[in-house]
Design an enzyme around this catalytic site. Structure first.
Site, PDB file in Angstrom:
ATOM      1  N   CYS A   1       0.828  -1.216   0.000  1.00  0.00           N
ATOM      2  CA  CYS A   1       0.000   0.000   0.000  1.00  0.00           C
ATOM      3  C   CYS A   1       0.861   1.265   0.000  1.00  0.00           C
ATOM      4  O   CYS A   1       0.598   2.201  -0.741  1.00  0.00           O
ATOM      5  CB  CYS A   1      -0.898   0.040   1.230  1.00  0.00           C
ATOM      6  SG  CYS A   1      -2.221  -1.170   1.207  1.00  0.00           S
ATOM      7  N   HIS A   2       1.894   1.284   0.847  1.00  0.00           N
ATOM      8  CA  HIS A   2       2.622   2.530   1.086  1.00  0.00           C
ATOM      9  C   HIS A   2       3.800   2.715   0.137  1.00  0.00           C
ATOM     10  O   HIS A   2       4.423   3.779   0.136  1.00  0.00           O
ATOM     11  CB  HIS A   2       3.118   2.589   2.530  1.00  0.00           C
ATOM     12  CG  HIS A   2       2.014   2.716   3.535  1.00  0.00           C
ATOM     13  ND1 HIS A   2       1.332   3.888   3.735  1.00  0.00           N
ATOM     14  CD2 HIS A   2       1.470   1.820   4.378  1.00  0.00           C
ATOM     15  CE1 HIS A   2       0.420   3.702   4.677  1.00  0.00           C
ATOM     16  NE2 HIS A   2       0.473   2.460   5.072  1.00  0.00           N
TER      17      HIS A   2
ATOM     18  N   CYS B   1      12.917   6.595  33.892  1.00  0.00           N
ATOM     19  CA  CYS B   1      12.990   7.752  34.773  1.00  0.00           C
ATOM     20  C   CYS B   1      12.009   7.604  35.928  1.00  0.00           C
ATOM     21  O   CYS B   1      12.310   7.960  37.067  1.00  0.00           O
ATOM     22  CB  CYS B   1      12.679   9.033  34.006  1.00  0.00           C
ATOM     23  SG  CYS B   1      14.129   9.790  33.253  1.00  0.00           S
TER      24      CYS B   1
ATOM     25  N   HIS C   1      15.724  17.699  34.336  1.00  0.00           N
ATOM     26  CA  HIS C   1      16.010  17.953  32.925  1.00  0.00           C
ATOM     27  C   HIS C   1      15.934  19.425  32.548  1.00  0.00           C
ATOM     28  O   HIS C   1      16.382  19.799  31.461  1.00  0.00           O
ATOM     29  CB  HIS C   1      15.085  17.104  32.054  1.00  0.00           C
ATOM     30  CG  HIS C   1      15.339  15.633  32.215  1.00  0.00           C
ATOM     31  ND1 HIS C   1      16.430  15.005  31.669  1.00  0.00           N
ATOM     32  CD2 HIS C   1      14.661  14.673  32.900  1.00  0.00           C
ATOM     33  CE1 HIS C   1      16.411  13.715  31.993  1.00  0.00           C
ATOM     34  NE2 HIS C   1      15.349  13.491  32.737  1.00  0.00           N
TER      35      HIS C   1
END
Lengths: 106, 238
Positions: free
Chosen positions: B60-61, B199, B158
């Site tokens: 398809c792609h 994290c 962060h």
């Protein structure tokens, strides 16, 4: 079949020193690691690497459980004649994979 | 024109000028590993994804180099079918005509890495879709919300302490530029959700389940933070 990344020159002049770089997908499970349930995962590592150049062994390596997953190997060989470079990894659970590349020496 | 271009950096907010990818803080050896496609272990998953693409998606792609170029830079995006934002792995996992792939399964990681690899080098380009705004705002709130027994928020490390060290590791600025990426600590490829879970357990919070809406909300917020930075998939991180 494990995925492999190879960096091997296809052409060389006689006497050239070629750098061969190989990377193979492998878990390299040590056999010492317990999982979340405390069950130790059985060992599953590569045991041996062999490189032949036109039938002659130019590089051999024994692997141990301490080697990280997806082992990367780099070594050199001197180009002398046109021939096939064969790379073979053997390991636990019947792992056996061979890759070949043609080297043309002009 | 040249004069205007010279002025451009002065117009950008100060924070934008100082944005760093995790790549910039890595050791030179690890940077070299990422730069060299024959040494970057993430390329093993890209190869795997290429094979999966040829088997299931290509009919398809078509050629992914054309049809998937720039797609990963636009995710997470709005999913009309579920009426919720969705990230790239989620979009691939729910895709029709293919066997359903579990989150963090090797097949899904490989396909996601292959699709995202088609956008390598392109700037991250979050869609300007008003429907995403509430989820992005929730993501921003999650980013600054304290959690876990250590009672730390994402922002406290962060934003406030980025560039400083947590034991032996440099704290990065939380710019998700290279996912899914090969982490040497994982000895494998992993998604941004896996990183977020790492994290969360690190601050002794209970992580959300894979695929939870909260992750997609944080991903939306992080994509906006990293807008304009180049995609590196598959990146290598220590």
């Amino acid at each position: 079949m494990a995925r492999v990344l190879l960096n091997i020159p296809a052409r060389a002049y006689p006497g050239d020193i070629l750098v061969i770089r190989t990377l193979i997908q492998h878990v390299m499970e040590t056999g010492y690691r317990p999982d979340a349930d405390g069950v130790v995962a059985p060992r599953d590592i590569l045991r041996r690497f062999t490189c032949t150049y036109d039938g002659e062994v130019v590089m051999e390596a024994d692997f141990s459980p301490a080697i990280a997953a997806n082992p990367y190997l780099t070594f050199t060989l001197t180009a002398t004649r046109t021939g096939t470079i064969t790379l073979r990894w053997q390991g636990d659970n019947g792992f056996d994979q061979t890759e070949t590349r043609e080297l043309v020496v002009v | 024109m040249r004069f205007l271009l010279a002025l451009l950096p002065l117009c950008l907010p100060a924070a934008a000028a100082e944005r760093r990818s995790g790549f910039d803080d890595m050791a030179p050896q690890t940077q070299a590993m990422q730069r060299d496609d024959s040494a970057n272990p993430g390329m093993l998953w890209v190869l795997e994804g290429e094979a999966l693409w040829a088997r299931g998606c290509a009919s398809c792609h078509g050629d992914a180099a054309l049809s998937m170029r720039g797609v990963a830079a636009r995710y997470p995006a709005w999913d009309a079918a579920t009426g919720a934002p969705i990230d790239l792995a989620g979009r691939i996992a729910q895709h029709q005509g293919a066997p359903r792939l579990a989150r963090e399964s090797q097949g899904l990681l490989a396909l996601t890495a292959f699709v995202a690899h088609q956008s390598r080098g392109l700037p991250i380009n979050p869609p300007e879709d008003a429907r995403l705004a509430p989820a992005r705002a929730r993501g921003a709130a999650l980013y600054t919300q304290r959690r876990g027994q250590l009672d730390l928020s994402c922002a406290q490390c962060h934003d406030d302490h980025a560039g400083r060290r947590l034991a032996g590791s440099t704290i990065p600025q939380a710019h998700p530029t290279g996912y899914p990426l090969y982490r040497l600590e994982w000895q494998g490829l992993g998604s941004l959700q896996r990183r977020l879970r790492g994290c969360m357990t690190g601050v002794r919070a209970e992580p959300f389940a894979y695929g939870a809406a909260e992750y997609v909300e944080i991903e939306l917020f992080l994509a906006r933070r990293a807008a304009g930075m180049a995609l590196e998939t598959p990146a290598v991180r220590p």
